[in-house]
Write a protein that holds these residues in place. Structure first.
Motif, short mmCIF file in Angstrom:
data_model
loop_
_atom_site.label_atom_id
_atom_site.label_comp_id
_atom_site.label_asym_id
_atom_site.label_seq_id
_atom_site.Cartn_x
_atom_site.Cartn_y
_atom_site.Cartn_z
N SER A 154 0.87 -1.17 0.00
CA SER A 154 0.00 0.00 0.00
C SER A 154 0.91 1.21 0.00
O SER A 154 1.99 1.19 0.57
CB SER A 154 -0.94 0.00 1.21
N VAL A 173 -3.87 0.27 -2.78
CA VAL A 173 -3.52 -1.04 -2.24
C VAL A 173 -3.43 -1.96 -3.44
O VAL A 173 -4.30 -1.94 -4.31
CB VAL A 173 -4.58 -1.56 -1.25
N ASP A 207 -7.10 3.07 -1.87
CA ASP A 207 -7.09 2.72 -0.46
C ASP A 207 -8.32 3.32 0.22
O ASP A 207 -8.46 4.53 0.32
CB ASP A 207 -5.80 3.25 0.17
#
Length: 152
Positions: free
Chosen positions: A10, A77, A107
């Protein structure tokens, strides 16, 4: 049965992404990404450390979709794998690595957005819809009926 797991990262898109094609004609998305790091202190607080920067590559249809949706600064991510390779620079062999993502998304913890749950259309269906919309907007009869409805 065990849970199938993959590597994940991430971070944030650090450079403007580029969509190119490989010599075999396969779509390739590339961007430098930053991964943020922190350290937990004895008192329980966290100290933000400098981010590390890495290459991210995505291929095929996912590359095209990522190029349409991601820009510099976006938080993401991704799942996939680390690809280690080497290249020659000034007569020296230099080891390198990149993260090859098979899946990527914004994300949720750091991005606001709306979800479109309508079924995806094929590229030919999208083209037909765009052409139909364009012909509808340019039709004088349709424009005059829209104008007359607006004045009611």
């Amino acid at each position: 049965m065990s849970i199938d797991t993959q590597q994940s990262i991430s971070g944030f898109i650090a450079t403007q992404p580029r969509l190119t094609t490989t010599e075999n004609g396969v779509a390739r998305f590339h961007a430098r990404v930053g991964i943020e790091h922190s350290r937990q202190e004895p008192d329980g607080s966290f100290t933000q450390l400098d981010p590390s920067f890495h290459d991210l590559a995505i291929f095929r249809k996912t590359a095209e979709e990522a190029a349409a949706r991601f820009q510099k600064g976006d938080k993401f991510v991704a799942t996939g794998r680390v690809h280690e390779y080497s290249y020659d620079k000034d007569g020296q062999t230099v080891p390198a690595e990149e993260f090859i993502a098979s899946r990527i998304g914004h994300d949720l913890a750091r991005t606001r957005y709306d979800v479109d749950r309508s079924p995806r259309r094929s590229s030919t269906e999208r083209q037909a819809a765009v052409q139909e919309e364009a012909s509808f907007e340019s039709s004088p009869r349709q424009q005059s009926s829209v104008a007359s409805r607006a004045s009611i």
